[in-house]
Design a protein around this motif. Sequence first.
Motif, PDB file in Angstrom:
ATOM      1  N   ARG A   1     -10.979  12.181  13.344  1.00  0.00           N
ATOM      2  CA  ARG A   1     -10.184  13.050  12.475  1.00  0.00           C
ATOM      3  C   ARG A   1     -10.651  14.492  12.609  1.00  0.00           C
ATOM      4  O   ARG A   1     -11.829  14.742  12.847  1.00  0.00           O
TER       5      ARG A   1
ATOM      6  N   CYS B   1      -0.972  -2.151  11.599  1.00  0.00           N
ATOM      7  CA  CYS B   1      -1.524  -1.633  10.355  1.00  0.00           C
ATOM      8  C   CYS B   1      -0.483  -1.829   9.259  1.00  0.00           C
ATOM      9  O   CYS B   1       0.708  -1.816   9.508  1.00  0.00           O
TER      10      CYS B   1
ATOM     11  N   ARG C   1      -4.033  17.358   7.043  1.00  0.00           N
ATOM     12  CA  ARG C   1      -5.113  16.579   6.416  1.00  0.00           C
ATOM     13  C   ARG C   1      -4.591  15.240   5.901  1.00  0.00           C
ATOM     14  O   ARG C   1      -5.255  14.213   6.001  1.00  0.00           O
ATOM     15  N   ILE C   2      -3.399  15.282   5.333  1.00  0.00           N
ATOM     16  CA  ILE C   2      -2.843  14.048   4.778  1.00  0.00           C
ATOM     17  C   ILE C   2      -2.313  13.145   5.901  1.00  0.00           C
ATOM     18  O   ILE C   2      -2.567  11.949   5.915  1.00  0.00           O
TER      19      ILE C   2
ATOM     20  N   SER D   1      -0.989   0.161   6.401  1.00  0.00           N
ATOM     21  CA  SER D   1      -0.978   1.461   5.730  1.00  0.00           C
ATOM     22  C   SER D   1       0.051   2.421   6.319  1.00  0.00           C
ATOM     23  O   SER D   1       0.827   3.045   5.583  1.00  0.00           O
TER      24      SER D   1
ATOM     25  N   THR E   1       0.828  -1.209   0.000  1.00  0.00           N
ATOM     26  CA  THR E   1       0.000   0.000   0.000  1.00  0.00           C
ATOM     27  C   THR E   1       0.866   1.265   0.000  1.00  0.00           C
ATOM     28  O   THR E   1       0.384   2.345   0.296  1.00  0.00           O
ATOM     29  N   HIS E   2       2.150   1.105  -0.343  1.00  0.00           N
ATOM     30  CA  HIS E   2       3.019   2.281  -0.404  1.00  0.00           C
ATOM     31  C   HIS E   2       2.495   3.243  -1.469  1.00  0.00           C
ATOM     32  O   HIS E   2       2.285   2.857  -2.602  1.00  0.00           O
ATOM     33  N   LYS E   3       2.284   4.505  -1.063  1.00  0.00           N
ATOM     34  CA  LYS E   3       1.751   5.489  -2.001  1.00  0.00           C
ATOM     35  C   LYS E   3       2.729   6.623  -2.241  1.00  0.00           C
ATOM     36  O   LYS E   3       2.632   7.334  -3.227  1.00  0.00           O
ATOM     37  N   GLY E   4       3.656   6.809  -1.328  1.00  0.00           N
ATOM     38  CA  GLY E   4       4.582   7.926  -1.464  1.00  0.00           C
ATOM     39  C   GLY E   4       4.099   9.150  -0.719  1.00  0.00           C
ATOM     40  O   GLY E   4       4.227  10.280  -1.192  1.00  0.00           O
ATOM     41  N   ILE E   5       3.545   8.934   0.487  1.00  0.00           N
ATOM     42  CA  ILE E   5       2.961  10.055   1.231  1.00  0.00           C
ATOM     43  C   ILE E   5       4.026  11.051   1.676  1.00  0.00           C
ATOM     44  O   ILE E   5       3.804  12.259   1.650  1.00  0.00           O
TER      45      ILE E   5
ATOM     46  N   ARG F   1      -4.494  10.917   7.519  1.00  0.00           N
ATOM     47  CA  ARG F   1      -4.972   9.816   6.688  1.00  0.00           C
ATOM     48  C   ARG F   1      -3.878   8.801   6.364  1.00  0.00           C
ATOM     49  O   ARG F   1      -4.036   7.984   5.464  1.00  0.00           O
ATOM     50  N   VAL F   2      -2.785   8.894   7.096  1.00  0.00           N
ATOM     51  CA  VAL F   2      -1.749   7.870   6.955  1.00  0.00           C
ATOM     52  C   VAL F   2      -2.282   6.560   7.519  1.00  0.00           C
ATOM     53  O   VAL F   2      -1.982   5.483   7.035  1.00  0.00           O
ATOM     54  N   CYS F   3      -3.103   6.684   8.547  1.00  0.00           N
ATOM     55  CA  CYS F   3      -3.656   5.494   9.186  1.00  0.00           C
ATOM     56  C   CYS F   3      -5.090   5.813   9.579  1.00  0.00           C
ATOM     57  O   CYS F   3      -5.382   6.923  10.006  1.00  0.00           O
ATOM     58  N   GLY F   4      -5.980   4.844   9.425  1.00  0.00           N
ATOM     59  CA  GLY F   4      -7.367   5.079   9.824  1.00  0.00           C
ATOM     60  C   GLY F   4      -7.534   5.053  11.327  1.00  0.00           C
ATOM     61  O   GLY F   4      -8.001   6.015  11.932  1.00  0.00           O
ATOM     62  N   VAL F   5      -7.088   3.960  11.944  1.00  0.00           N
ATOM     63  CA  VAL F   5      -7.393   3.759  13.360  1.00  0.00           C
ATOM     64  C   VAL F   5      -6.430   4.457  14.309  1.00  0.00           C
ATOM     65  O   VAL F   5      -6.695   4.502  15.504  1.00  0.00           O
TER      66      VAL F   5
END
Lengths: 532, 162
Positions: free
Chosen positions: A313, A526, A223-224, A528, A205-209, A227-231
Amino acid sequence: MQGLREYLQSYHSCPDIEIVEWEKQEGIVDVPPRDLPEILTYCLAMRPRPIWLTHVVNDERQLGRGFCLYLVLHFPGMDFSLTLGAKGINDEFPSLAKIFPALNWSEREAQDLFGLHAVGHPDPRSLVLHPGWPKGFHPLRKDYKTGEEGKNFKRAPLVFPEMHGDGIFQVPVGPIHAGIIEPGHFRFYAIGEPVLHLEAQLFYTHKGIEKLVEGRSIEEGLRIIERVCGVCALSHGLAYCEAVEKLANVKVSRSALLWRTILAELERVYNHIGDIGNMCAGVGFAIGNANGSQSKEKLQRLNLKFFGHRFLRGMVVPGGVKSILNSKDCQTLLSQLLEIAKDFEEWIPLLLHHDGFRQRAVTTGVLKSESAVDMGVTGPAARASGIANDWRELHAHLLYPELNLQSMVEQEGDCWSRLVVRVKEARESFRFLQTLLEEGMTESEGKSDTSNPFSSRKLRPWQPAWGCVESPRGTDVVWLMVDEEAKIYRCRIRSASYANWPAVPLTVPGNIVPDFPLINKSFELCYSCCDR
Amino acid sequence: MNLLLRKLKMGRLTEKGGNSLTNQKPSKLPSSFRQSLQARHLDCGSCNGCDWELTALGNSFYDHQHLGIDFVASPRHADLLMCTGPGSTQLLMAAHETYEAMPRPKWVVAVGDCAIDGGVFRGAYACEEGIGKVLTVDVEIPGCPPKPEDIIKALLEFMGKR
Ligand code: SF4
């Protein structure tokens, strides 16, 4: 920390070591890259042994400092954190993974994302970037501008160690699993039923955040990061805000600290209870799972009702919190929490006294205390292996010093201990929430001073700063550097899952393959926030 | 005894989802799929927020099974592919293979803002701008993450039950 300071000052009586900052709780020291192994060895020999918070590589060539490496260590018991900064790296740095295996992944990641060479690394395979990216693709270098590389990714076979011998076979599982779970590939090397070795290939799930947030404003970044992790959304957001506040020299009001503590405990309690239920799901114990997921849902509904988001959040902002509850709402929230706590005490004995469940969990998936120390494991996983390592206790922050918090420690290191740690911590969290919300009731009567003229503050550019929060899975660390326009220059997210994942495969050998779901869920990591 | 009382208490929470047995609205689904749908979840780089909301559908409040919706372990058994996340590059191959493994007819649901258009992750170097860039999406469920109620509502609408 006098001894350490003197050691650094007199080190080889070397003029290259510069103490940039040395305050009560934090120090920043510049050291030449070649001396890192020796200095780290010295630090690790100190007792109590320091823990690692984060390891960051940064491309500061534009500032004339070459590539820089920052290693942040924390000295428990003294509440002191030291940043070792090694500047002027050209294309290689000495690997520290053999001295401190916890840095294994971080160094491999630096090789992938910056194209640097960790000299002497025992396992230099690529980690974050799977085989198949164009040659010379090192996205975190500043001269790489996000473009079309994603399109040029041609999946190539992953590299796994080989194993030979009579009766040895491999069981590949994933990346897509059977349930509603995140993706990862596991390869079991088994002989008969017991597992000999496990390879975990993550980063699907690597996206390059970390690249994505570069150049963004602090608000966009938040904001970002949330959203790195939901929980663990709240923990990540809070750690990020703490780093921002350090750069802005802002002191957060007591009222904001109170509400941040409340939010952090709410996040812990819904996660711990959900995770207890999930462990039951790992062995197909339906009533445990049903009760856990039901209580988690009730808690998340409270999050939504009182704070506007099921994952909390948007509540923490740089300088404070978005809003606080009035005293009537505090009262309602507290009484509903107490009801859930009462219900928890009703159903938790069903699990703890269930022989079938106990027999599955006791002695399964043991993480040895020495391994946990070496691998830099954090959170309930470390505490279940006898390491009293809870950031809420180690570091005086938020309102934790007033709560007389103590790390909940178990000794066995098996799945059962990890369960028991969560049960105890959930109880403690309910207790803290009661104290905190009672203060919240009196507090919100008069002043509700949480607004903060934050945006007008100037952030110190080109300075390293970190924020740290004990999330339900362990210590989350966000490391931040901004440029002159207060845009993010580098943000490194070291989540608890990232610190703990390398330890999971160590706990599997000797167990049978069907025990893996339980072992995995007892860590409840996780993907993510590990993969980012 | 304790266990029995507990079981009785647990069974009384499920929220009524309206009349979910009869189809009231038109649906583009063939009639044999309107009563029940078997879904497969596919994480394409989500932050796990959406995934946990899908998991929540199984708790005793929502109990998706009583609505005829179930999550299956194999794509071979699935009618519906519920995708979360923007489509992370390193997973795309596996995502395609999962889709290919499903029998026809099949539908794709984009769960959450990320899956719809990349959400906050638009522009990152290792992901797509939504799963629609790689698979044909039939239903979109916006939200970050969408609440369990929203997911159920969208699925029931898709089945013509609402
Ligand atoms: S839509 Fe939001 S909650 Fe869902 S995966 Fe994306 S960032 Fe996470």
